[in-house]
Structures are given as structure tokens and as C-alpha cells.
Scaffold this motif. Structure first.
Motif, PDB file in Angstrom:
ATOM      1  N   GLY A  87      10.505  -1.380   1.281  1.00 18.64           N
ATOM      2  CA  GLY A  87      11.461  -2.236   0.578  1.00 18.64           C
ATOM      3  C   GLY A  87      10.793  -3.091  -0.486  1.00 18.64           C
ATOM      4  N   LEU A  88       9.655  -3.684  -0.152  1.00 22.16           N
ATOM      5  CA  LEU A  88       8.904  -4.491  -1.115  1.00 22.16           C
ATOM      6  C   LEU A  88       8.441  -3.627  -2.284  1.00 22.16           C
ATOM      7  CD1 LEU A  88       7.447  -7.225  -1.781  1.00 22.16           C
ATOM      8  CD2 LEU A  88       5.457  -6.229  -0.644  1.00 22.16           C
ATOM      9  N   TRP A  89       7.934  -2.449  -1.981  1.00 16.63           N
ATOM     10  CA  TRP A  89       7.464  -1.523  -3.008  1.00 16.63           C
ATOM     11  C   TRP A  89       8.595  -1.158  -3.968  1.00 16.63           C
ATOM     12  CZ3 TRP A  89       8.255   4.119  -2.828  1.00 16.63           C
ATOM     13  CH2 TRP A  89       7.553   4.798  -3.823  1.00 16.63           C
ATOM     14  N   ARG A  90       9.775  -0.865  -3.413  1.00 18.16           N
ATOM     15  CA  ARG A  90      10.922  -0.497  -4.259  1.00 18.16           C
ATOM     16  C   ARG A  90      11.447  -1.695  -5.050  1.00 18.16           C
ATOM     17  NH1 ARG A  90      12.654   4.459  -3.542  1.00 18.16           N
ATOM     18  NH2 ARG A  90      11.988   5.596  -1.709  1.00 18.16           N
ATOM     19  N   ARG A  91      11.605  -2.819  -4.383  1.00 21.80           N
ATOM     20  CA  ARG A  91      12.216  -4.002  -4.998  1.00 21.80           C
ATOM     21  C   ARG A  91      11.291  -4.671  -6.014  1.00 21.80           C
ATOM     22  NH1 ARG A  91      12.725  -6.586  -0.591  1.00 21.80           N
ATOM     23  NH2 ARG A  91      10.841  -7.822  -0.833  1.00 21.80           N
ATOM     24  N   ASP A  92      10.069  -4.957  -5.621  1.00 19.30           N
ATOM     25  CA  ASP A  92       9.185  -5.748  -6.477  1.00 19.30           C
ATOM     26  C   ASP A  92       8.291  -4.920  -7.393  1.00 19.30           C
ATOM     27  OD1 ASP A  92      10.330  -7.790  -5.045  1.00 19.30           O
ATOM     28  OD2 ASP A  92       8.456  -8.562  -4.235  1.00 19.30           O
ATOM     29  N   PHE A  93       8.092  -3.649  -7.047  1.00 19.03           N
ATOM     30  CA  PHE A  93       7.186  -2.814  -7.827  1.00 19.03           C
ATOM     31  C   PHE A  93       7.872  -1.572  -8.388  1.00 19.03           C
ATOM     32  CE2 PHE A  93       4.536  -5.223  -4.851  1.00 19.03           C
ATOM     33  CZ  PHE A  93       3.701  -5.875  -5.757  1.00 19.03           C
ATOM     34  N   ARG A  94       9.212  -1.560  -8.327  1.00 20.22           N
ATOM     35  CA  ARG A  94      10.031  -0.485  -8.916  1.00 20.22           C
ATOM     36  C   ARG A  94       9.640   0.908  -8.441  1.00 20.22           C
ATOM     37  NH1 ARG A  94      10.322  -2.920 -14.992  1.00 20.22           N
ATOM     38  NH2 ARG A  94      11.497  -4.780 -14.417  1.00 20.22           N
ATOM     39  N   ALA A  95       9.185   0.997  -7.196  1.00 21.53           N
ATOM     40  CA  ALA A  95       8.817   2.277  -6.571  1.00 21.53           C
ATOM     41  C   ALA A  95       7.805   3.059  -7.411  1.00 21.53           C
ATOM     42  CB  ALA A  95      10.059   3.113  -6.279  1.00 21.53           C
ATOM     43  N   ASP A  96       6.885   2.345  -8.012  1.00 20.31           N
ATOM     44  CA  ASP A  96       5.879   2.964  -8.874  1.00 20.31           C
ATOM     45  C   ASP A  96       4.787   3.625  -8.036  1.00 20.31           C
ATOM     46  OD1 ASP A  96       3.962   3.653 -10.727  1.00 20.31           O
ATOM     47  OD2 ASP A  96       3.689   1.620 -11.500  1.00 20.31           O
ATOM     48  N   PRO A  97       4.718   4.953  -8.017  1.00 23.01           N
ATOM     49  CA  PRO A  97       3.705   5.632  -7.204  1.00 23.01           C
ATOM     50  C   PRO A  97       2.284   5.404  -7.703  1.00 23.01           C
ATOM     51  CG  PRO A  97       4.901   7.224  -8.528  1.00 23.01           C
ATOM     52  CD  PRO A  97       5.586   5.896  -8.720  1.00 23.01           C
ATOM     53  N   SER A  98       2.127   5.019  -8.964  1.00 26.12           N
ATOM     54  CA  SER A  98       0.777   4.791  -9.487  1.00 26.12           C
ATOM     55  C   SER A  98       0.201   3.462  -9.004  1.00 26.12           C
ATOM     56  CB  SER A  98       0.780   4.836 -11.020  1.00 26.12           C
ATOM     57  OG  SER A  98       1.442   3.704 -11.557  1.00 26.12           O
ATOM     58  N   LEU A  99       0.974   2.698  -8.245  1.00 32.20           N
ATOM     59  CA  LEU A  99       0.488   1.423  -7.719  1.00 32.20           C
ATOM     60  C   LEU A  99      -0.629   1.610  -6.696  1.00 32.20           C
ATOM     61  CD1 LEU A  99       1.176  -1.577  -8.072  1.00 32.20           C
ATOM     62  CD2 LEU A  99       2.628  -1.375  -6.073  1.00 32.20           C
ATOM     63  N   VAL A 100      -0.634   2.752  -6.003  1.00 34.09           N
ATOM     64  CA  VAL A 100      -1.691   3.028  -5.026  1.00 34.09           C
ATOM     65  C   VAL A 100      -3.031   3.081  -5.761  1.00 34.09           C
ATOM     66  CG1 VAL A 100      -2.601   4.698  -3.362  1.00 34.09           C
ATOM     67  CG2 VAL A 100      -0.149   4.228  -3.445  1.00 34.09           C
ATOM     68  N   GLY A 101      -3.967   2.271  -5.270  1.00 34.02           N
ATOM     69  CA  GLY A 101      -5.281   2.168  -5.901  1.00 34.02           C
ATOM     70  C   GLY A 101      -5.397   0.990  -6.850  1.00 34.02           C
ATOM     71  N   GLN A 102      -4.267   0.361  -7.161  1.00 33.76           N
ATOM     72  CA  GLN A 102      -4.261  -0.791  -8.068  1.00 33.76           C
ATOM     73  C   GLN A 102      -4.378  -2.090  -7.275  1.00 33.76           C
ATOM     74  OE1 GLN A 102      -4.259  -0.273 -11.441  1.00 33.76           O
ATOM     75  NE2 GLN A 102      -4.335   1.872 -10.811  1.00 33.76           N
ATOM     76  N   THR A 103      -4.790  -3.140  -7.937  1.00 33.27           N
ATOM     77  CA  THR A 103      -4.876  -4.461  -7.321  1.00 33.27           C
ATOM     78  C   THR A 103      -3.599  -5.231  -7.603  1.00 33.27           C
ATOM     79  OG1 THR A 103      -7.274  -4.496  -7.569  1.00 33.27           O
ATOM     80  CG2 THR A 103      -6.189  -6.618  -7.244  1.00 33.27           C
ATOM     81  N   VAL A 104      -3.052  -5.851  -6.565  1.00 37.85           N
ATOM     82  CA  VAL A 104      -1.874  -6.707  -6.692  1.00 37.85           C
ATOM     83  C   VAL A 104      -2.199  -8.064  -6.086  1.00 37.85           C
ATOM     84  CG1 VAL A 104      -0.229  -4.787  -6.641  1.00 37.85           C
ATOM     85  CG2 VAL A 104      -0.845  -5.943  -4.517  1.00 37.85           C
ATOM     86  N   VAL A 105      -1.485  -9.078  -6.505  1.00 36.83           N
ATOM     87  CA  VAL A 105      -1.655 -10.412  -5.947  1.00 36.83           C
ATOM     88  C   VAL A 105      -0.447 -10.710  -5.079  1.00 36.83           C
ATOM     89  CG1 VAL A 105      -1.916 -12.861  -6.450  1.00 36.83           C
ATOM     90  CG2 VAL A 105      -3.032 -11.166  -7.915  1.00 36.83           C
ATOM     91  N   LEU A 106      -0.685 -10.928  -3.796  1.00 43.98           N
ATOM     92  CA  LEU A 106       0.365 -11.260  -2.839  1.00 43.98           C
ATOM     93  C   LEU A 106      -0.013 -12.570  -2.168  1.00 43.98           C
ATOM     94  CD1 LEU A 106       0.812  -7.750  -1.206  1.00 43.98           C
ATOM     95  CD2 LEU A 106       2.309  -8.807  -2.894  1.00 43.98           C
ATOM     96  N   ASP A 107       0.882 -13.519  -2.181  1.00 46.36           N
ATOM     97  CA  ASP A 107       0.605 -14.842  -1.609  1.00 46.36           C
ATOM     98  C   ASP A 107      -0.672 -15.441  -2.186  1.00 46.36           C
ATOM     99  OD1 ASP A 107       2.900 -14.737  -0.006  1.00 46.36           O
ATOM    100  OD2 ASP A 107       1.811 -13.750   1.613  1.00 46.36           O
ATOM    101  N   GLY A 108      -0.904 -15.203  -3.476  1.00 45.67           N
ATOM    102  CA  GLY A 108      -2.054 -15.775  -4.157  1.00 45.67           C
ATOM    103  C   GLY A 108      -3.379 -15.093  -3.904  1.00 45.67           C
ATOM    104  N   ILE A 109      -3.359 -13.969  -3.198  1.00 41.93           N
ATOM    105  CA  ILE A 109      -4.602 -13.258  -2.860  1.00 41.93           C
ATOM    106  C   ILE A 109      -4.553 -11.844  -3.445  1.00 41.93           C
ATOM    107  CG2 ILE A 109      -6.076 -12.431  -0.990  1.00 41.93           C
ATOM    108  CD1 ILE A 109      -4.793 -14.662   0.742  1.00 41.93           C
ATOM    109  N   ALA A 110      -5.610 -11.468  -4.177  1.00 41.29           N
ATOM    110  CA  ALA A 110      -5.696 -10.130  -4.760  1.00 41.29           C
ATOM    111  C   ALA A 110      -6.128  -9.133  -3.689  1.00 41.29           C
ATOM    112  CB  ALA A 110      -6.678 -10.119  -5.917  1.00 41.29           C
ATOM    113  N   ARG A 111      -5.394  -8.041  -3.585  1.00 42.45           N
ATOM    114  CA  ARG A 111      -5.713  -6.978  -2.632  1.00 42.45           C
ATOM    115  C   ARG A 111      -5.429  -5.624  -3.295  1.00 42.45           C
ATOM    116  NH1 ARG A 111      -6.632 -10.150   1.578  1.00 42.45           N
ATOM    117  NH2 ARG A 111      -5.093 -11.586   2.379  1.00 42.45           N
ATOM    118  N   VAL A 112      -6.134  -4.604  -2.843  1.00 46.32           N
ATOM    119  CA  VAL A 112      -5.930  -3.251  -3.358  1.00 46.32           C
ATOM    120  C   VAL A 112      -4.860  -2.564  -2.514  1.00 46.32           C
ATOM    121  CG1 VAL A 112      -7.002  -1.002  -3.736  1.00 46.32           C
ATOM    122  CG2 VAL A 112      -8.302  -3.089  -4.174  1.00 46.32           C
ATOM    123  N   VAL A 113      -3.888  -1.965  -3.186  1.00 52.87           N
ATOM    124  CA  VAL A 113      -2.828  -1.216  -2.495  1.00 52.87           C
ATOM    125  C   VAL A 113      -3.410   0.137  -2.081  1.00 52.87           C
ATOM    126  CG1 VAL A 113      -0.549  -0.152  -2.696  1.00 52.87           C
ATOM    127  CG2 VAL A 113      -1.024  -2.331  -3.836  1.00 52.87           C
TER     128      VAL A 113
END
Length: 74
Positions: free
Chosen positions: A40-66
Motif C-alpha cells: 500500500g505504501l509503495w503504491r500510494r507514496d511511490f506510485r508503484a514504481d518498480p525501479s524503486l528497488v535498489g534506490q535510497t528513500v527517506v522514511l521517518d527521517g532515516i535514509a534506507r535502501v529499498v
């Protein structure tokens, strides 16, 4: 929610994209360096972008790799 490597495998849940956690995804202090996104988060906040895997995102102020995306809840 914080989990450990192997938890999703133990529950019989496989990511629909990417992979599950491995031990290298955690720092020596046990803090996760990676994230598996809920569908749900992937679809809602990241528009179901499959290229997000391997990218860094910031969640709750912390950078993490998807590393993967979990299946949708039924």
C-alpha cells in the motif's frame, strides 16, 4: 515495524519485487540499513514504481535502501 532477516520467509511471505532481508542489511547495532515496503505504501507514496528497488528513500527521517516490496494484504 522492525524485523530480522528470515522473518518473512518463516511466515511464508515472499516479496513481489526485489528480495527479503539478509543479515547484511543490518548494522552491527542491529539497526536496519534496508527496508521492505508494504504494498500500500509503495503504491500510494511511490506510485508503484518498480525501479524503486535498489534506490535510497527517506522514511521517518532515516535514509534506507529499498530491497523489496511486500505483497498486498488480502
Amino acid at each position: 515495524m522492525a524485523v530480522t532477516a528470515g522473518m518473512f520467509e518463516m511466515l511464508g511471505v515472499s516479496p513481489v519485487l526485489g528480495r527479503d532481508f539478509v543479515s547484511g542489511d543490518f548494522s552491527h547495532g542491529g539497526e536496519p540499513q534496508a527496508v521492505l515496503l508494504g504494498n500500500g505504501l509503495w503504491r500510494r507514496d511511490f506510485r508503484a514504481d518498480p525501479s524503486l528497488v535498489g534506490q535510497t528513500v527517506v522514511l521517518d527521517g532515516i535514509a534506507r535502501v529499498v530491497v523489496g516490496v511486500l505483497p498486498a494484504l488480502d
